[in-house]
Design an enzyme around this catalytic site. Structure first.
Site, PDB file in Angstrom:
ATOM      1  N   HIS A  32     -22.765  35.558  47.993  1.00 25.55           N
ATOM      2  CA  HIS A  32     -23.591  36.400  47.127  1.00 25.55           C
ATOM      3  C   HIS A  32     -23.385  37.891  47.387  1.00 25.55           C
ATOM      4  O   HIS A  32     -23.503  38.700  46.462  1.00 25.55           O
ATOM      5  CB  HIS A  32     -25.050  35.986  47.272  1.00 25.55           C
ATOM      6  CG  HIS A  32     -25.314  34.620  46.718  1.00 25.55           C
ATOM      7  ND1 HIS A  32     -26.363  33.820  47.136  1.00 25.55           N
ATOM      8  CD2 HIS A  32     -24.625  33.889  45.782  1.00 25.55           C
ATOM      9  CE1 HIS A  32     -26.326  32.676  46.478  1.00 25.55           C
ATOM     10  NE2 HIS A  32     -25.275  32.693  45.659  1.00 25.55           N
ATOM     11  N   HIS A  81     -20.285  26.152  38.492  1.00 23.00           N
ATOM     12  CA  HIS A  81     -21.138  25.197  39.201  1.00 23.00           C
ATOM     13  C   HIS A  81     -22.455  25.902  39.536  1.00 23.00           C
ATOM     14  O   HIS A  81     -22.718  26.272  40.676  1.00 23.00           O
ATOM     15  CB  HIS A  81     -20.456  24.697  40.476  1.00 23.00           C
ATOM     16  CG  HIS A  81     -19.189  23.917  40.238  1.00 23.00           C
ATOM     17  ND1 HIS A  81     -17.997  24.517  39.867  1.00 23.00           N
ATOM     18  CD2 HIS A  81     -18.928  22.589  40.312  1.00 23.00           C
ATOM     19  CE1 HIS A  81     -17.056  23.592  39.735  1.00 23.00           C
ATOM     20  NE2 HIS A  81     -17.594  22.417  39.997  1.00 23.00           N
ATOM     21  N   SER A 119     -26.467  31.851  42.169  1.00 21.56           N
ATOM     22  CA  SER A 119     -25.502  32.745  41.524  1.00 21.56           C
ATOM     23  C   SER A 119     -25.832  33.036  40.059  1.00 21.56           C
ATOM     24  O   SER A 119     -25.627  34.175  39.612  1.00 21.56           O
ATOM     25  CB  SER A 119     -24.079  32.192  41.685  1.00 21.56           C
ATOM     26  OG  SER A 119     -23.992  30.838  41.299  1.00 21.56           O
ATOM     27  N   GLU A 149     -23.584  23.319  34.694  1.00 18.43           N
ATOM     28  CA  GLU A 149     -24.077  22.413  35.723  1.00 18.43           C
ATOM     29  C   GLU A 149     -24.001  20.996  35.176  1.00 18.43           C
ATOM     30  O   GLU A 149     -24.527  20.711  34.090  1.00 18.43           O
ATOM     31  CB  GLU A 149     -25.508  22.752  36.130  1.00 18.43           C
ATOM     32  CG  GLU A 149     -26.125  21.791  37.121  1.00 18.43           C
ATOM     33  CD  GLU A 149     -25.269  21.562  38.370  1.00 18.43           C
ATOM     34  OE1 GLU A 149     -25.088  20.393  38.759  1.00 18.43           O
ATOM     35  OE2 GLU A 149     -24.779  22.560  38.939  1.00 18.43           O
ATOM     36  N   ASP A 179     -19.116  19.621  32.847  1.00 19.26           N
ATOM     37  CA  ASP A 179     -18.223  19.835  33.981  1.00 19.26           C
ATOM     38  C   ASP A 179     -17.688  21.259  33.956  1.00 19.26           C
ATOM     39  O   ASP A 179     -17.144  21.719  32.944  1.00 19.26           O
ATOM     40  CB  ASP A 179     -17.069  18.835  33.907  1.00 19.26           C
ATOM     41  CG  ASP A 179     -16.051  19.055  35.009  1.00 19.26           C
ATOM     42  OD1 ASP A 179     -16.363  18.767  36.164  1.00 19.26           O
ATOM     43  OD2 ASP A 179     -14.942  19.541  34.689  1.00 19.26           O
ATOM     44  N   GLY A 180     -17.839  21.958  35.068  1.00 16.18           N
ATOM     45  CA  GLY A 180     -17.438  23.357  35.115  1.00 16.18           C
ATOM     46  C   GLY A 180     -15.941  23.567  35.028  1.00 16.18           C
ATOM     47  O   GLY A 180     -15.483  24.562  34.464  1.00 16.18           O
ATOM     48  N   ASP A 229     -17.607  27.452  42.371  1.00 12.35           N
ATOM     49  CA  ASP A 229     -18.355  27.164  43.601  1.00 12.35           C
ATOM     50  C   ASP A 229     -18.708  25.682  43.636  1.00 12.35           C
ATOM     51  O   ASP A 229     -19.871  25.302  43.516  1.00 12.35           O
ATOM     52  CB  ASP A 229     -19.612  28.047  43.626  1.00 12.35           C
ATOM     53  CG  ASP A 229     -20.510  27.746  44.808  1.00 12.35           C
ATOM     54  OD1 ASP A 229     -20.005  27.251  45.833  1.00 12.35           O
ATOM     55  OD2 ASP A 229     -21.724  27.989  44.705  1.00 12.35           O
TER      56      ASP A 229
END
Length: 285
Positions: free
Chosen positions: A18, A41, A99, A117, A142-143, A168
């Site tokens: 972060h 994600h 995030s 997500e 799905d990212g 991530d």
């Protein structure tokens, strides 16, 4: 699909991720033109450190709590601590920003954010946190697939020349996740070569990541920067001893800003044998 970031929110890996994320956002917003951010994600976007999951592991005590107590004076670390304070002023004393929240906090009205997500429950919570924010688009998908679907970014007639993709993943696939992530980065660069890409990864034993580092240096990016923070020696394969960020096409002189930041985090959170690493895999021309 069993991973829940709530157990790990605010730990040393979140601190590194972060701090870097906010510094990248600040570099983007230094120019007036709009930018785009994709969080592949996103998790639930906002966490409670007094909740059952966080209390069960206590990881935040050795992460954000210790950093707040130490309060390093490095500007990038102070920027992060200020963002956590802003989150808590809005959501309560034990809130911790994920995030997606940090992206929404750091970016501007003219910017756009997409957060993905896959887990249905987490996706619903994520969507609820940002209801009414016209900048945010939430995707229960799905990212990795979103990289192909959403890049290059555009909204109507607007095409975004600048922006960031944060990857991530939970690394449930262990070392196999690195191959999946590298393939996604290659796809993303092909679709949006001017974009910045940031991949977070865990470190158990650093030598096991050598094939990943070599492959990362061969990606078709203009530059590739490695940031790694170990809070203890990486002599145990049974726990996460640190984490890293692979940055593709990072801002000019970003390494110079991150070296003192990582040193400050290491000094605040590290056990004996802790270390920090800032290394160009491919230096900018």
């Amino acid at each position: 699909m069993n991973y829940r970031h709530a157990f790990h929110a605010g730990n040393h890996a979140d601190v590194l991720k972060h701090v870097v994320l906010l510094a990248l956002c600040d570099a983007l917003t230094a120019k007036p033109s709009p930018c785009f951010a994709l969080d592949t994600h996103g998790g639930r976007g906002l966490y409670k450190l007094d909740g059952e999951a966080a209390q069960k592991t206590g990881e935040a005590q050795d992460g954000i709590a210790r950093l707040q107590a130490e309060a390093p004076r490095d500007p990038a670390v102070q920027r992060y601590l200020a963002a956590v304070r802003a989150c808590r002023a809005q959501h309560g004393a034990h809130a911790y920003p994920g995030s997606p929240w940090l992206l929404a906090h750091a970016l501007r009205e003219q910017d756009r954010i997409a957060a993905c997500e896959l887990h249905p429950e987490e996706a619903n919570v994520l969507r609820g946190h940002f209801t009414g924010d016209a900048r945010m688009a939430m995707h229960a998908r799905d990212g990795y697939a979103a990289i192909k679907a959403l890049l290059p970014p555009k909204q109507g007639a607007t095409k975004f020349a600048r922006g960031l993709v944060l990857i991530d993943p939970p690394y449930e696939a262990q070392l196999d996740e690195f191959d999946i992530a590298l393939a996604a980065l290659k796809e993303g660069l092909a679709r949006w070569p001017q974009g910045m890409f940031a991949l977070w990864y865990p470190i158990k034993q650093g030598r096991a990541l050598q094939p990943f580092r070599r492959a990362a240096g061969k990606l078709p990016a203009k530059s590739a920067l490695l940031l790694e923070l170990l809070v203890r020696p990486d002599d145990s394969p049974l726990r996460m001893n640190g984490s890293g960020m692979l940055l593709l096409n990072p801002p000019w002189q970003f390494d110079a800003a991150m070296r003192p930041a990582l040193d400050a985090i290491r000094a605040a959170l590290g056990e004996p044998g802790a270390s920090a690493r800032v290394e160009w895999l491919r230096a900018p021309a």
